[in-house]
Write a protein that holds these residues in place. Structure first.
Motif, PDB file in Angstrom:
ATOM      1  N   THR A   8     -48.551  42.692 -59.014  1.00 64.00           N
ATOM      2  CA  THR A   8     -48.375  41.003 -59.061  1.00 64.00           C
ATOM      3  C   THR A   8     -50.062  40.279 -59.184  1.00 64.00           C
ATOM      4  OG1 THR A   8     -48.476  40.630 -56.517  1.00 64.00           O
ATOM      5  CG2 THR A   8     -46.331  40.894 -57.924  1.00 64.00           C
ATOM      6  N   SER A   9     -50.091  39.483 -59.978  1.00 61.83           N
ATOM      7  CA  SER A   9     -51.389  39.119 -60.403  1.00 61.83           C
ATOM      8  C   SER A   9     -51.550  37.593 -60.386  1.00 61.83           C
ATOM      9  CB  SER A   9     -51.905  39.412 -61.744  1.00 61.83           C
ATOM     10  OG  SER A   9     -51.754  40.755 -61.722  1.00 61.83           O
ATOM     11  N   GLN A  10     -52.665  36.991 -59.629  1.00 62.10           N
ATOM     12  CA  GLN A  10     -53.235  35.538 -59.679  1.00 62.10           C
ATOM     13  C   GLN A  10     -54.278  35.645 -60.928  1.00 62.10           C
ATOM     14  OE1 GLN A  10     -54.119  35.153 -55.668  1.00 62.10           O
ATOM     15  NE2 GLN A  10     -52.614  33.374 -55.765  1.00 62.10           N
ATOM     16  N   ILE A  11     -53.785  35.094 -62.034  1.00 62.54           N
ATOM     17  CA  ILE A  11     -54.938  35.172 -63.313  1.00 62.54           C
ATOM     18  C   ILE A  11     -55.984  34.340 -63.107  1.00 62.54           C
ATOM     19  CG2 ILE A  11     -55.360  35.011 -65.888  1.00 62.54           C
ATOM     20  CD1 ILE A  11     -52.117  35.568 -65.726  1.00 62.54           C
ATOM     21  N   LYS A  12     -57.323  34.752 -63.018  1.00 64.00           N
ATOM     22  CA  LYS A  12     -58.514  34.033 -62.928  1.00 64.00           C
ATOM     23  C   LYS A  12     -59.057  33.677 -64.538  1.00 64.00           C
ATOM     24  CE  LYS A  12     -60.428  37.286 -60.151  1.00 64.00           C
ATOM     25  NZ  LYS A  12     -61.502  37.719 -59.396  1.00 64.00           N
ATOM     26  N   ASP A  13     -59.027  34.668 -65.300  1.00 62.13           N
ATOM     27  CA  ASP A  13     -59.428  34.590 -66.743  1.00 62.13           C
ATOM     28  C   ASP A  13     -58.512  35.177 -67.743  1.00 62.13           C
ATOM     29  OD1 ASP A  13     -60.945  35.191 -69.164  1.00 62.13           O
ATOM     30  OD2 ASP A  13     -62.838  35.032 -68.292  1.00 62.13           O
ATOM     31  N   THR A  48     -41.774  32.993 -50.607  1.00 67.43           N
ATOM     32  CA  THR A  48     -42.894  32.391 -51.418  1.00 67.43           C
ATOM     33  C   THR A  48     -43.454  33.423 -52.334  1.00 67.43           C
ATOM     34  OG1 THR A  48     -44.601  32.900 -49.734  1.00 67.43           O
ATOM     35  CG2 THR A  48     -43.332  30.657 -49.529  1.00 67.43           C
ATOM     36  N   ALA A  49     -44.152  32.777 -53.456  1.00 71.51           N
ATOM     37  CA  ALA A  49     -44.923  33.644 -54.222  1.00 71.51           C
ATOM     38  C   ALA A  49     -46.194  32.861 -54.587  1.00 71.51           C
ATOM     39  CB  ALA A  49     -44.116  33.969 -55.659  1.00 71.51           C
ATOM     40  N   GLU A  50     -47.161  33.679 -54.632  1.00 71.82           N
ATOM     41  CA  GLU A  50     -48.498  33.361 -55.060  1.00 71.82           C
ATOM     42  C   GLU A  50     -48.894  33.857 -56.321  1.00 71.82           C
ATOM     43  OE1 GLU A  50     -51.119  33.388 -51.622  1.00 71.82           O
ATOM     44  OE2 GLU A  50     -49.662  32.224 -50.604  1.00 71.82           O
ATOM     45  N   HIS A  51     -48.266  34.420 -57.015  1.00 70.41           N
ATOM     46  CA  HIS A  51     -48.710  35.089 -58.252  1.00 70.41           C
ATOM     47  C   HIS A  51     -48.310  34.409 -59.597  1.00 70.41           C
ATOM     48  CE1 HIS A  51     -44.800  36.874 -57.374  1.00 70.41           C
ATOM     49  NE2 HIS A  51     -44.490  36.997 -58.674  1.00 70.41           N
ATOM     50  N   ASP A  52     -49.002  34.584 -60.586  1.00 72.93           N
ATOM     51  CA  ASP A  52     -48.659  34.169 -61.976  1.00 72.93           C
ATOM     52  C   ASP A  52     -48.009  35.062 -62.795  1.00 72.93           C
ATOM     53  OD1 ASP A  52     -50.292  31.881 -61.400  1.00 72.93           O
ATOM     54  OD2 ASP A  52     -52.186  33.035 -61.890  1.00 72.93           O
ATOM     55  N   ALA A  53     -48.182  36.426 -62.659  1.00 71.27           N
ATOM     56  CA  ALA A  53     -47.736  37.338 -63.463  1.00 71.27           C
ATOM     57  C   ALA A  53     -47.171  38.584 -62.730  1.00 71.27           C
ATOM     58  CB  ALA A  53     -48.708  37.668 -64.609  1.00 71.27           C
ATOM     59  N   VAL A  54     -46.500  39.544 -63.447  1.00 68.76           N
ATOM     60  CA  VAL A  54     -45.774  40.667 -62.759  1.00 68.76           C
ATOM     61  C   VAL A  54     -46.020  41.908 -63.914  1.00 68.76           C
ATOM     62  CG1 VAL A  54     -43.597  40.408 -62.926  1.00 68.76           C
ATOM     63  CG2 VAL A  54     -44.302  41.956 -61.223  1.00 68.76           C
ATOM     64  N   GLY A  55     -46.395  42.876 -63.516  1.00 70.39           N
ATOM     65  CA  GLY A  55     -46.254  44.147 -64.311  1.00 70.39           C
ATOM     66  C   GLY A  55     -45.667  45.319 -63.705  1.00 70.39           C
ATOM     67  N   VAL A  85     -58.213  38.958 -62.573  1.00 69.15           N
ATOM     68  CA  VAL A  85     -57.061  38.706 -61.766  1.00 69.15           C
ATOM     69  C   VAL A  85     -57.396  38.986 -60.162  1.00 69.15           C
ATOM     70  CG1 VAL A  85     -55.387  39.063 -63.692  1.00 69.15           C
ATOM     71  CG2 VAL A  85     -56.013  40.763 -62.131  1.00 69.15           C
ATOM     72  N   ASN A  86     -56.652  38.419 -59.175  1.00 73.42           N
ATOM     73  CA  ASN A  86     -56.504  38.787 -58.161  1.00 73.42           C
ATOM     74  C   ASN A  86     -55.082  39.651 -58.017  1.00 73.42           C
ATOM     75  OD1 ASN A  86     -58.927  37.660 -57.039  1.00 73.42           O
ATOM     76  ND2 ASN A  86     -57.773  35.875 -56.762  1.00 73.42           N
ATOM     77  N   MET A  87     -55.217  40.838 -57.880  1.00 72.46           N
ATOM     78  CA  MET A  87     -53.877  41.614 -58.108  1.00 72.46           C
ATOM     79  C   MET A  87     -53.596  42.348 -56.800  1.00 72.46           C
ATOM     80  SD  MET A  87     -53.470  44.787 -60.937  1.00 72.46           S
ATOM     81  CE  MET A  87     -53.351  43.489 -62.577  1.00 72.46           C
ATOM     82  N   SER A  88     -52.346  42.277 -56.532  1.00 69.40           N
ATOM     83  CA  SER A  88     -51.588  43.351 -55.459  1.00 69.40           C
ATOM     84  C   SER A  88     -50.779  44.145 -56.113  1.00 69.40           C
ATOM     85  CB  SER A  88     -50.901  42.198 -54.692  1.00 69.40           C
ATOM     86  OG  SER A  88     -51.493  41.296 -53.929  1.00 69.40           O
ATOM     87  N   ILE A  89     -51.137  45.436 -55.630  1.00 71.09           N
ATOM     88  CA  ILE A  89     -50.760  46.588 -56.225  1.00 71.09           C
ATOM     89  C   ILE A  89     -49.652  47.356 -55.145  1.00 71.09           C
ATOM     90  CG2 ILE A  89     -50.922  48.929 -57.665  1.00 71.09           C
ATOM     91  CD1 ILE A  89     -53.636  47.669 -58.379  1.00 71.09           C
TER      92      ILE A  89
END
Length: 96
Positions: A8-13, A48-55, A85-89
């Motif tokens: 799950t990712s919070q996109i920075k760029d 709650t969710a703090e991410h923008d995207a998932v893979g 991104v700030n990514m949680s894996i």
């Protein structure tokens, strides 16, 4: 035992994130990795969710997943990932 890599990712760029995604995808075939889904966050139905995207990437075994993640080709992409991104894996194994 099938294994899944879930990020799950919070996109920075966004541009760097797109480049990271393309380059990461090119490292999967050697380890029989298969991109199952990539998508943009829509809504949290509970919690709650703090991410923008998932893979989600599927591997035939947890060993294959770990070998891919530790591979020189993927490790070389981590600096780009951290800029993008700030990514949680997380990893998940499907019991036999």
């Amino acid at each position: 035992m099938t294994a899944f890599f879930i990020a799950t990712s919070q996109i920075k760029d966004p541009q760097k994130f797109a480049r990271y995604g393309q380059q990461a995808a090119s490292t999967l075939s050697e380890f029989q990795g298969e991109l199952v889904i990539k998508g943009k966050f829509s809504e949290a139905l509970a919690g709650t969710a703090e991410h923008d995207a998932v893979g989600v990437i599927k591997f035939p075994t947890m060993d294959a997943l770990q070998d891919w993640y530790k591979s020189d080709n993927y490790q070389a992409l981590i600096p780009l990932r951290e800029e993008a991104v700030n990514m949680s894996i997380s990893t998940y194994a499907v019991p036999a």
